[in-house]
Design an enzyme around this catalytic site. Structure first.
Site, PDB file in Angstrom:
ATOM      1  N   GLY A  28       0.856  -1.184   0.000  1.00 37.78           N
ATOM      2  CA  GLY A  28       0.000   0.000   0.000  1.00 37.78           C
ATOM      3  C   GLY A  28       0.893   1.236   0.000  1.00 37.78           C
ATOM      4  N   ALA A  30       2.154   2.918   2.426  1.00 38.20           N
ATOM      5  CA  ALA A  30       3.284   2.861   3.361  1.00 38.20           C
ATOM      6  C   ALA A  30       4.387   1.960   2.829  1.00 38.20           C
ATOM      7  CB  ALA A  30       2.806   2.368   4.731  1.00 38.20           C
ATOM      8  N   SER A  57      -5.071   1.591   0.611  1.00 35.28           N
ATOM      9  CA  SER A  57      -4.534   2.854   0.074  1.00 35.28           C
ATOM     10  C   SER A  57      -5.203   3.204  -1.257  1.00 35.28           C
ATOM     11  CB  SER A  57      -3.028   2.739  -0.146  1.00 35.28           C
ATOM     12  OG  SER A  57      -2.379   2.495   1.071  1.00 35.28           O
ATOM     13  N   GLN A  61     -10.314   7.873  -0.457  1.00 31.08           N
ATOM     14  CA  GLN A  61     -11.088   8.785  -1.293  1.00 31.08           C
ATOM     15  C   GLN A  61     -10.726  10.244  -1.071  1.00 31.08           C
ATOM     16  OE1 GLN A  61     -15.165   7.979  -0.279  1.00 31.08           O
ATOM     17  NE2 GLN A  61     -15.240   6.064  -1.414  1.00 31.08           N
ATOM     18  N   GLY A  62     -10.994  10.706   0.156  1.00 25.55           N
ATOM     19  CA  GLY A  62     -11.030  12.142   0.440  1.00 25.55           C
ATOM     20  C   GLY A  62      -9.755  12.872   0.114  1.00 25.55           C
ATOM     21  N   GLY A  63      -8.621  12.405   0.646  1.00 24.86           N
ATOM     22  CA  GLY A  63      -7.383  13.097   0.319  1.00 24.86           C
ATOM     23  C   GLY A  63      -6.349  13.034   1.417  1.00 24.86           C
ATOM     24  N   GLU A 128     -12.612  18.901   5.783  1.00 30.11           N
ATOM     25  CA  GLU A 128     -13.186  17.677   6.353  1.00 30.11           C
ATOM     26  C   GLU A 128     -13.399  17.851   7.849  1.00 30.11           C
ATOM     27  OE1 GLU A 128     -10.714  14.375   5.232  1.00 30.11           O
ATOM     28  OE2 GLU A 128     -11.660  14.207   3.271  1.00 30.11           O
ATOM     29  N   HIS A 243     -16.070   4.521  10.761  1.00 32.57           N
ATOM     30  CA  HIS A 243     -16.444   5.638   9.883  1.00 32.57           C
ATOM     31  C   HIS A 243     -17.946   5.806   9.968  1.00 32.57           C
ATOM     32  CE1 HIS A 243     -16.871   8.290   6.490  1.00 32.57           C
ATOM     33  NE2 HIS A 243     -15.549   8.409   6.449  1.00 32.57           N
ATOM     34  N   ARG A 289     -15.042  11.965  14.091  1.00 30.94           N
ATOM     35  CA  ARG A 289     -15.738  10.749  13.654  1.00 30.94           C
ATOM     36  C   ARG A 289     -16.402   9.970  14.784  1.00 30.94           C
ATOM     37  NH1 ARG A 289     -11.460   8.572   9.182  1.00 30.94           N
ATOM     38  NH2 ARG A 289     -12.151  10.050   7.634  1.00 30.94           N
ATOM     39  N   HIS A 350     -13.326   1.168  10.208  1.00 33.98           N
ATOM     40  CA  HIS A 350     -12.622   1.923   9.164  1.00 33.98           C
ATOM     41  C   HIS A 350     -11.118   1.958   9.365  1.00 33.98           C
ATOM     42  CE1 HIS A 350     -12.121   4.818   6.016  1.00 33.98           C
ATOM     43  NE2 HIS A 350     -11.693   5.761   6.833  1.00 33.98           N
ATOM     44  N   ARG A 385      -8.094   8.995  15.003  1.00 35.42           N
ATOM     45  CA  ARG A 385      -7.386   9.594  13.865  1.00 35.42           C
ATOM     46  C   ARG A 385      -8.184  10.737  13.249  1.00 35.42           C
ATOM     47  NH1 ARG A 385      -7.408   8.699   8.046  1.00 35.42           N
ATOM     48  NH2 ARG A 385      -9.118   7.236   8.271  1.00 35.42           N
ATOM     49  N   SER A 390      -4.089   9.760   7.511  1.00 33.44           N
ATOM     50  CA  SER A 390      -3.562   8.398   7.423  1.00 33.44           C
ATOM     51  C   SER A 390      -2.669   8.185   6.211  1.00 33.44           C
ATOM     52  CB  SER A 390      -4.726   7.413   7.395  1.00 33.44           C
ATOM     53  OG  SER A 390      -4.237   6.159   7.060  1.00 33.44           O
ATOM     54  N   LEU A 391      -3.143   8.585   5.039  1.00 34.72           N
ATOM     55  CA  LEU A 391      -2.271   8.492   3.866  1.00 34.72           C
ATOM     56  C   LEU A 391      -0.999   9.295   4.122  1.00 34.72           C
ATOM     57  CD1 LEU A 391      -4.645   8.780   0.765  1.00 34.72           C
ATOM     58  CD2 LEU A 391      -3.276   6.808   1.445  1.00 34.72           C
TER      59      LEU A 391
END
Ligand SMILES: Cc1cc2nc3c(=O)[nH]c(=O)nc-3n(C[C@H](O)[C@H](O)[C@H](O)COP(=O)(O)OP(=O)(O)OC[C@H]3O[C@@H](n4cnc5c(N)ncnc54)[C@H](O)[C@@H]3O)c2cc1C
Length: 563
Positions: A28, A30, A57, A61-63, A128, A243, A289, A350, A385, A390-391
């Protein structure tokens, strides 16, 4: 303490060895980032369980969060991350994450990731939940796919990286107190020892332990189980993020409706059309969240429904189509048009905040072993988180782990070339001798259901879901105690089940230890945050669980203000 055998395999098969400088388990964001960095100094082998790009990964979606706007600052990004982490985020880790983000985004863009822009000089930044400023760098609603595709292309083109798809890593190998690689099954079902100067676990999280999840089915925490069996310290395993808004497809799978849908003005309503979040929390749909998840649960309980509605219909169709093309296309395949019809959603597992405990360079408590991404616990996320961190963590700490692993590999090289290389040759034989057979291991092969995924999911949702209690957790722990933690080497699915059962036990075990509510962990028998738990619970095989005080200041306790 969770009792587990040293190996998931009931006996270690004789297996040929192949060598590499740095071994990365997981492809992924990482794993690929770690591999690309390590490859500057060493030969690298990357294992992927499935065919590329299969990973969470690729589904992101979001960014990616980065403080790039003139009205934003790294300080504000740090502050938002610490608030979401509810007192357990490591400030040094958060600072590394946040300060390295802007340059990384520019670098990825220069490498060809087509991030959206307002103009030549400025990224288009989304908003977000939990963020006090617009700071989400994105590629429509398929950011993870765009980033992963770029990383895969670079790894495939790199002369020092070997990508092995369809390989299942099962057990870490060690020699003289040092992790020296992994025992893995190739796509033909043959076992191989992959011996490495340094090993990085980047095998992702464990969302698929729960029934309704946004995660890929392979996200069962196999790498975490592997590390635990080898003796690595795990931290914060009780913190699972649910989520709030996942759509259940006709096939029964979870499809995530990004946080950005609420960021752009989406409203949560009961099936009768009533907006409920403002009464639950002043931040309404943009609360963190865990708060939104519990708000939705409360609304579902009050209405007796298994879902609520995410309403975008008051937004312009142009905005919806522009920001959420993937979501629109997927929902239309399901016969639902989000432009005209509110989307039925429910909370789903999630993200795992906890994992293999690392320092800021990805080093674990075991020599030779590193971890990065969702499998790791760097301390960034604390108890919860923040969206789109995370990404970013995969990129920042993947790079750090890759560099540190390559460096450690270089340092260990002399030793490996001399004594250890010979020793490693014998590792499988030696461990084979030390490993009891199935019949000799009292806690194995007690229970293995054919439909183990559904059974495990039911236990996890009941005992360690968004709302927990001591009684339910104990019942979950008892049910899981019947599960096998080993499997025959010929039984790939059994190995997966045994790994999943161990990770599930570690989550339930952590949740039983933590007698308070904080971030992603909510217990109805301890509904408040407690000062005594301003600490991390650490679990390691063969040792009693222990607690390490958090270095972060006590948080602004927003998470429970409205509960
Ligand atoms: C639907 C969805 C949307 C998301 N949106 C966002 C977002 O917008 N922004 C954000 O920051 N985060 C987001 N996240 C979270 C984020 O995508 C993940 O936390 C992150 O991508 C994890 O990356 P990773 O590299 O650690 O693991 P993954 O990307 O999950 O990769 C794990 C790798 O390990 C391999 N693997 C697993 N087990 C084994 C084994 N036994 N042997 C060999 N290989 C193995 C897998 O095949 C895979 O290659 C989202 C997550 C999901 C599910």
């Amino acid at each position: 303490m969770i009792d587990a055998p040293r190996y998931v395999l009931t006996h270690l098969p004789t297996a040929p060895a192949r060598r590499t400088g740095v071994l990365v388990i997981g492809a992924g964001a990482a794993g690929l980032t770690a591999a690309l960095t390590a490859a500057e100094y060493a030969e690298v082998t990357v294992l992927a369980r499935g065919a590329l790009p299969e990973s969470n990964s690729a589904w992101a979606q979001g960014g990616i969060a980065a403080a790039l706007d003139a009205a934003d600052s790294p300080h504000a990004h740090i502050a938002d991350t610490l608030v979401a982490g509810a007192g357990l985020s490591d400030e040094a880790a958060v600072a590394a994450l946040v300060y390295e983000a802007p340059a990384l985004m520019r670098e990825l863009a220069a490498h060809g990731v087509p991030f959206e822009r307002d103009d030549e000089a400025h990224f288009a930044l989304g908003l977000e939940g939990g963020h006090s400023a617009r700071r989400i760098v994105h590629v429509g609603d398929a950011t993870g796919w765009a980033v992963t595709r770029q990383l895969i292309a670079e790894a495939q083109a790199h002369p020092r990286i070997t990508l092995l798809e369809g390989w299942q890593a099962a057990d870490l190998l060690d020699s003289a107190g040092r992790v020296v690689g992994v025992l893995a099954r190739d796509p033909e079902g043959c076992w191989q020892r992959i011996l490495a100067g340094a090993t990085i676990i980047a095998s992702g999280g464990a969302g698929a332990l729960y029934g309704l999840t946004s995660n890929q089915p392979v996200a069962l925490g196999e790498g975490i189980a592997m590390a635990y069996r080898a003796g690595a310290e795990l931290a914060d395993m009780e913190f699972v993020q649910f989520h709030p808004t996942v759509y259940r497809t006709r096939a029964g799978q979870g499809f995530l409706i990004t946080e950005a849908a609420r960021g752009e003005g989406g409203i949560l309503r009961t099936p009768d059309g009533d907006r409920f979040m403002p009464a639950y929390d002043p931040r309404a749909e943009l609360a963190p969240r865990d708060v939104v998840t519990r708000g939705i649960y409360a609304a579902m309980r009050a209405t007796g429904s298994d879902h609520v509605l995410l309403d975008l219909t008051h937004l312009s169709s142009k905005l919806i189509e522009h920001h959420f093309p993937t979501i629109c296309a997927r929902l239309r395949e399901e016969g639902l048009d989000p432009v005209t019809t509110p989307i039925p959603v429910a909370p789903a597992s999630h993200y795992l905040m906890g994992g293999i405990r690392t320092d800021l360079e990805g080093a674990t408590s075991l020599p030779g072993l590193f971890a990065a991404g969702e499998a790791a616990c760097t301390g960034v996320h604390g108890a919860n988180r923040l969206a789109s961190n995370s990404l970013l963590e995969c990129l920042v700490f993947g790079r750090r782990a890759g560099g540190a692993a390559a460096q450690q590999m270089q340092n260990a090289k002399c030793k490996m070339q001399n004594a250890a290389a010979a020793e490693m040759q014998n590792t499988a034989a030696a461990t084979h001798e030390q490993t009891p057979t199935a019949r000799e291991v009292p806690f194995c092969i007690l229970h293995f259901a054919l439909d183990w995924r559904s059974e495990l999911a039911a236990i996890m949702v009941r005992s360690a879901g968004p709302l927990r209690s001591g009684d339910e957790l104990l019942a979950g722990a008892r049910a899981l105690a019947d599960w096998s933690l080993q499997a025959d080497p010929d039984d790939s699915d059994g190995i997966t089940a045994a790994n999943a059962a161990l990770t599930a036990r570690l989550i339930v075990g952590g949740a039983l230890l933590r007698e308070e509510s904080r971030g992603g962990h909510f217990r109805s028998d301890f509904p408040r945050q407690r000062d005594t738990w301003h600490a991390h619970a650490v679990q390691a095989r063969g040792r009693a669980p222990f607690v390490v005080a958090s270095v972060a200041p006590q948080p602004v306790a927003l998470a429970h203000a409205a509960d």
